[in-house]
Design a protein around this motif. Structure first.
Motif, PDB file in Angstrom:
ATOM      1  N   TYR A  73       0.838  -1.206   0.000  1.00  0.00           N
ATOM      2  CA  TYR A  73       0.000   0.000   0.000  1.00  0.00           C
ATOM      3  C   TYR A  73       0.869   1.252   0.000  1.00  0.00           C
ATOM      4  O   TYR A  73       0.562   2.239  -0.666  1.00  0.00           O
ATOM      5  CB  TYR A  73      -0.889  -0.036   1.246  1.00  0.00           C
ATOM      6  CG  TYR A  73      -1.916   1.068   1.357  1.00  0.00           C
ATOM      7  CD1 TYR A  73      -3.175   0.944   0.787  1.00  0.00           C
ATOM      8  CD2 TYR A  73      -1.636   2.229   2.070  1.00  0.00           C
ATOM      9  CE1 TYR A  73      -4.137   1.946   0.912  1.00  0.00           C
ATOM     10  CE2 TYR A  73      -2.577   3.244   2.205  1.00  0.00           C
ATOM     11  CZ  TYR A  73      -3.829   3.093   1.624  1.00  0.00           C
ATOM     12  OH  TYR A  73      -4.772   4.094   1.747  1.00  0.00           O
ATOM     13  N   VAL A  74       1.974   1.202   0.733  1.00  0.00           N
ATOM     14  CA  VAL A  74       2.857   2.364   0.868  1.00  0.00           C
ATOM     15  C   VAL A  74       3.964   2.370  -0.183  1.00  0.00           C
ATOM     16  O   VAL A  74       4.185   3.368  -0.879  1.00  0.00           O
ATOM     17  CB  VAL A  74       3.482   2.401   2.274  1.00  0.00           C
ATOM     18  CG1 VAL A  74       4.488   3.535   2.393  1.00  0.00           C
ATOM     19  CG2 VAL A  74       2.398   2.537   3.330  1.00  0.00           C
ATOM     20  N   LEU A  75       4.661   1.235  -0.319  1.00  0.00           N
ATOM     21  CA  LEU A  75       5.846   1.169  -1.176  1.00  0.00           C
ATOM     22  C   LEU A  75       5.542   0.743  -2.604  1.00  0.00           C
ATOM     23  O   LEU A  75       6.231   1.138  -3.538  1.00  0.00           O
ATOM     24  CB  LEU A  75       6.869   0.185  -0.589  1.00  0.00           C
ATOM     25  CG  LEU A  75       7.407   0.454   0.813  1.00  0.00           C
ATOM     26  CD1 LEU A  75       8.317  -0.678   1.241  1.00  0.00           C
ATOM     27  CD2 LEU A  75       8.153   1.762   0.849  1.00  0.00           C
ATOM     28  N   GLY A  76       4.561  -0.134  -2.778  1.00  0.00           N
ATOM     29  CA  GLY A  76       4.271  -0.674  -4.091  1.00  0.00           C
ATOM     30  C   GLY A  76       4.927  -2.027  -4.327  1.00  0.00           C
ATOM     31  O   GLY A  76       5.324  -2.722  -3.379  1.00  0.00           O
ATOM     32  N   ASN A 204     -11.196  -6.584 -10.508  1.00  0.00           N
ATOM     33  CA  ASN A 204     -12.461  -6.490 -11.234  1.00  0.00           C
ATOM     34  C   ASN A 204     -13.243  -5.248 -10.797  1.00  0.00           C
ATOM     35  O   ASN A 204     -13.903  -4.590 -11.621  1.00  0.00           O
ATOM     36  CB  ASN A 204     -13.295  -7.749 -11.002  1.00  0.00           C
ATOM     37  CG  ASN A 204     -14.359  -7.934 -12.058  1.00  0.00           C
ATOM     38  OD1 ASN A 204     -14.106  -7.810 -13.256  1.00  0.00           O
ATOM     39  ND2 ASN A 204     -15.579  -8.224 -11.622  1.00  0.00           N
ATOM     40  N   MET A 205     -13.166  -4.915  -9.534  1.00  0.00           N
ATOM     41  CA  MET A 205     -13.836  -3.711  -9.047  1.00  0.00           C
ATOM     42  C   MET A 205     -13.171  -2.449  -9.591  1.00  0.00           C
ATOM     43  O   MET A 205     -13.845  -1.480  -9.952  1.00  0.00           O
ATOM     44  CB  MET A 205     -13.827  -3.683  -7.522  1.00  0.00           C
ATOM     45  CG  MET A 205     -14.793  -4.642  -6.869  1.00  0.00           C
ATOM     46  SD  MET A 205     -14.908  -4.351  -5.086  1.00  0.00           S
ATOM     47  CE  MET A 205     -15.675  -2.733  -5.049  1.00  0.00           C
ATOM     48  N   ILE A 206     -11.853  -2.465  -9.671  1.00  0.00           N
ATOM     49  CA  ILE A 206     -11.139  -1.302 -10.205  1.00  0.00           C
ATOM     50  C   ILE A 206     -11.526  -1.039 -11.653  1.00  0.00           C
ATOM     51  O   ILE A 206     -11.629   0.109 -12.097  1.00  0.00           O
ATOM     52  CB  ILE A 206      -9.613  -1.507 -10.071  1.00  0.00           C
ATOM     53  CG1 ILE A 206      -9.207  -1.412  -8.595  1.00  0.00           C
ATOM     54  CG2 ILE A 206      -8.839  -0.487 -10.894  1.00  0.00           C
ATOM     55  CD1 ILE A 206      -7.752  -1.747  -8.338  1.00  0.00           C
ATOM     56  N   LEU A 223      -1.306   4.301 -11.016  1.00  0.00           N
ATOM     57  CA  LEU A 223      -0.276   4.304  -9.966  1.00  0.00           C
ATOM     58  C   LEU A 223       1.057   3.778 -10.505  1.00  0.00           C
ATOM     59  O   LEU A 223       1.596   2.785 -10.007  1.00  0.00           O
ATOM     60  CB  LEU A 223      -0.730   3.437  -8.787  1.00  0.00           C
ATOM     61  CG  LEU A 223      -2.062   3.794  -8.121  1.00  0.00           C
ATOM     62  CD1 LEU A 223      -2.484   2.698  -7.152  1.00  0.00           C
ATOM     63  CD2 LEU A 223      -1.953   5.129  -7.400  1.00  0.00           C
ATOM     64  N   PRO A 224       1.628   4.423 -11.502  1.00  0.00           N
ATOM     65  CA  PRO A 224       2.883   3.902 -12.082  1.00  0.00           C
ATOM     66  C   PRO A 224       4.026   3.846 -11.068  1.00  0.00           C
ATOM     67  O   PRO A 224       4.908   2.993 -11.150  1.00  0.00           O
ATOM     68  CB  PRO A 224       3.190   4.900 -13.209  1.00  0.00           C
ATOM     69  CG  PRO A 224       2.471   6.156 -12.810  1.00  0.00           C
ATOM     70  CD  PRO A 224       1.224   5.689 -12.113  1.00  0.00           C
ATOM     71  N   GLU A 225       4.004   4.767 -10.096  1.00  0.00           N
ATOM     72  CA  GLU A 225       5.072   4.792  -9.091  1.00  0.00           C
ATOM     73  C   GLU A 225       5.046   3.568  -8.187  1.00  0.00           C
ATOM     74  O   GLU A 225       6.050   3.252  -7.540  1.00  0.00           O
ATOM     75  CB  GLU A 225       4.972   6.062  -8.241  1.00  0.00           C
ATOM     76  CG  GLU A 225       3.814   6.097  -7.246  1.00  0.00           C
ATOM     77  CD  GLU A 225       2.466   6.445  -7.876  1.00  0.00           C
ATOM     78  OE1 GLU A 225       1.483   6.571  -7.117  1.00  0.00           O
ATOM     79  OE2 GLU A 225       2.403   6.601  -9.114  1.00  0.00           O
ATOM     80  N   VAL A 304      -4.977   1.123  -2.595  1.00  0.00           N
ATOM     81  CA  VAL A 304      -4.701   2.550  -2.749  1.00  0.00           C
ATOM     82  C   VAL A 304      -5.853   3.229  -3.487  1.00  0.00           C
ATOM     83  O   VAL A 304      -6.225   4.372  -3.195  1.00  0.00           O
ATOM     84  CB  VAL A 304      -3.371   2.766  -3.495  1.00  0.00           C
ATOM     85  CG1 VAL A 304      -3.122   4.253  -3.733  1.00  0.00           C
ATOM     86  CG2 VAL A 304      -2.216   2.163  -2.706  1.00  0.00           C
ATOM     87  N   ILE A 305      -6.441   2.511  -4.448  1.00  0.00           N
ATOM     88  CA  ILE A 305      -7.582   3.044  -5.203  1.00  0.00           C
ATOM     89  C   ILE A 305      -8.900   2.740  -4.506  1.00  0.00           C
ATOM     90  O   ILE A 305      -9.780   3.597  -4.394  1.00  0.00           O
ATOM     91  CB  ILE A 305      -7.599   2.474  -6.637  1.00  0.00           C
ATOM     92  CG1 ILE A 305      -6.415   3.022  -7.435  1.00  0.00           C
ATOM     93  CG2 ILE A 305      -8.911   2.795  -7.347  1.00  0.00           C
ATOM     94  CD1 ILE A 305      -6.313   2.494  -8.844  1.00  0.00           C
ATOM     95  N   LEU A 306      -9.032   1.524  -4.002  1.00  0.00           N
ATOM     96  CA  LEU A 306     -10.309   1.101  -3.427  1.00  0.00           C
ATOM     97  C   LEU A 306     -10.531   1.632  -2.010  1.00  0.00           C
ATOM     98  O   LEU A 306     -11.675   1.777  -1.575  1.00  0.00           O
ATOM     99  CB  LEU A 306     -10.385  -0.431  -3.422  1.00  0.00           C
ATOM    100  CG  LEU A 306     -10.385  -1.099  -4.802  1.00  0.00           C
ATOM    101  CD1 LEU A 306     -10.335  -2.618  -4.653  1.00  0.00           C
ATOM    102  CD2 LEU A 306     -11.605  -0.687  -5.607  1.00  0.00           C
TER     103      LEU A 306
END
Length: 522
Positions: A73-76, A204-206, A223-225, A304-306
């Protein structure tokens, strides 16, 4: 989020079924009582599939699922290096370390150190590992697991820890390692199915129902980063994962220590039917490790999105579970608890093994085998009780518990890797050199932490490893081992390091897959 009646029914069925299966596989033939070999090493009867599944089940627990999802969630995706590099590490452990350990017919890592060096090294490391397992590993698994249960069900954290501890004891205390290893195949299947389904639903929700691939494409675009495997120096999280150190630096030291010399991990390979069976199990585990980021990291990134406004990063995975359909939510909850209790069972069994075989047996040599089994069971219970008491004071204030665990263990792992690698592969290594490296690891690490705080901890691990290597060589050359001590060195010419064709092909496949993954997400 609250579980429905159907979810609770699914979970209760899982709990009862696991306990029943554990007692069934642990039953003994009429007239045969469990001895230490049966309880601590499963009678050296484990097949490859049980070894591979148990390695993953012992490894993937709350600190991975909850903690690593929080770091995702924080770092990716960069945090997935812990999983992917572990796959290659497992291959190396199976090729070069396992043959030595099985040749020595050991129960524990401290026992190997006593055979190679002396009782001083064994005792120091046994006490150290007991402290780490109880006050770092067990507390982390209990705390993060209880936090997840609290988020999902609303049950108080204290009661959740009591439930997890009692459940792990209920299915493992009687049968020991055999009960743990043979039920771990169920735990791993449940973990993989539940984790993959959570990732599927999240993606699927995204994509608003357009499918998994569309969701993944949206995620990478938005969220490319979060999809940089090798972090640049200007990344705010560079200190956690410092660039190329994950490929050529301290990450190797962390992984070799964990997968090669960590009692609660390596113990199941020591219980293999044969060397070949143990190596097949390690290969199986290596391929499963390649899959793990889809289960433990991807949901954290999707959150991060949801769920962009979480108070704590470690709430990412439990929060996503709220989106699961009724019934399947209970299945995913069971998978999460399965991962937690399997690690708890593995850790408590290893604590019991080290205490009983490396410390207690030295002062109670005349006791019966059944007595040692009883002591092991008592120690398992006491270790869990202590961990429950100290869990919240130690971990309650940390946002990313997974990173805390890595930071703390990084103080000691360089010295552990040095004393094992030199002890195994350099015949001139002495006991004094080994002790100096082990103690020097803590001293060097603390010094760098205080006087060079901006140094990323993974780079610190690599640097301390080099310093400890210098110390062990210097000490061993200044005062060479006596002729009797020299005879304790591992006779490498008598160890069979030859591996099967299938093992070699699997090793190449793991390496090529890793190359592809890092080339794609560099």
């Amino acid at each position: 989020m609250n579980l429905s009646s159907l979810d609770i029914s699914v979970f209760v069925f899982y709990v009862l079924a696991l306990i029943g299966i554990a007692y069934w596989v642990s039953r003994e033939k009429p007239g045969h009582d469990k001895d230490a070999g049966d309880y601590f090493l499963a009678g050296k009867s484990l097949p490859w599939w049980a070894i591979g599944a148990s390695l993953i089940a012992a490894n993937i627990s709350a600190e991975q699922i909850i903690g690593m999802s929080g770091s995702g969630y924080v770092l990716g995706l960069a945090i997935a290096s812990y999983e992917w590099m572990a796959a290659l590490t497992l291959i190396l452990v199976g090729k070069y370390c396992l043959p030595i350990f099985l040749e020595k017919k050991i129960y524990t890592m401290p026992q190997f150190l006593e055979q190679r060096f002396d009782s001083r090294v064994k005792t120091v490391m046994a006490v150290f590992w007991l402290g780490v397992y109880v006050f770092v590993n067990l507390t982390a698994v209990l705390w993060l697991g209880a936090l997840a249960i609290n988020t999902i069900t609303g049950v108080d954290v204290t009661y959740a820890m009591i439930f997890l501890g009692a459940f792990s004891l209920a299915y493992s205390l009687y049968g020991g390692l055999k009960a743990v290893a043979f039920t771990d195949i169920i735990q791993v299947v449940l973990l993989i199915i539940g984790g993959l389904f959570l990732s599927y639903v999240s993606l699927n929700m995204i994509s608003d129902g357009a499918g998994v691939m569309a969701g993944f494409s949206t995620l990478t675009t938005a969220l490319p980063e979060k999809f940089d495997m090798i972090l640049a120096k200007d990344s705010p999280f560079y200190n956690d994962l410092p660039g190329l150190s994950v490929l050529i630096g301290g990450m190797w030291i962390m992984n070799i220590s964990y997968w090669g010399f960590n009692q609660y991990i390596i113990q199941r390979t020591l219980a293999a039917k044969s060397l070949e069976e143990g190596q097949k199990g390690i290969v199986f585990a290596a391929f499963l490790k390649l899959l793990m980021p889809l289960i433990v990291v991807l949901p954290g990134i999707a959150a991060v999105i949801l769920a962009p406004d979480l108070e704590r990063a470690d709430q990412a995975y439990p929060t996503l579970m709220a989106i699961m359909p009724e019934g399947l939510r209970g299945l995913v909850f069971a998978a999460l608890v399965a991962a937690i209790v399997s690690s708890l069972a593995s850790m408590t069994n290893s604590v019991a093994t080290i205490f009983t075989m490396d410390l207690y047996k030295n002062v109670a040599k005349q006791q019966s085998e059944s007595h040692f089994v009883k002591v092991g069971r008592i120690v398992s219970v006491l270790a869990l009780i202590v961990a429950m008491v100290v869990a919240q004071p130690l971990l309650g204030q940390f946002d990313q518990a997974f990173q805390y665990i890595q930071e703390f263990t990084g103080f000691f792992t360089p010295g552990i890797v040095v004393l094992f690698l030199f002890g195994m592969f350099w015949s001139k290594t002495t006991a004094n050199g080994a002790l100096a490296a082990a103690l020097g690891s803590a001293v060097f690490s603390l010094t760098f932490k205080l006087w060079w705080p901006e140094l990323p901890f993974m780079d610190r691990v690599g640097l301390v490893f080099l310093l400890c290597s210098f110390v062990i060589v210097l000490m061993s050359l200044l005062k060479p081992a006596s002729s009797q001590s020299a005879m304790q060195a591992v006779q490498l010419n008598k160890i069979n390091f030859t591996t099967t064709t299938s093992f070699n092909l699997s090793a190449i496949a793991v390496f090529l897959i890793l190359c592809g993954l890092y080339a794609t997400w560099w």
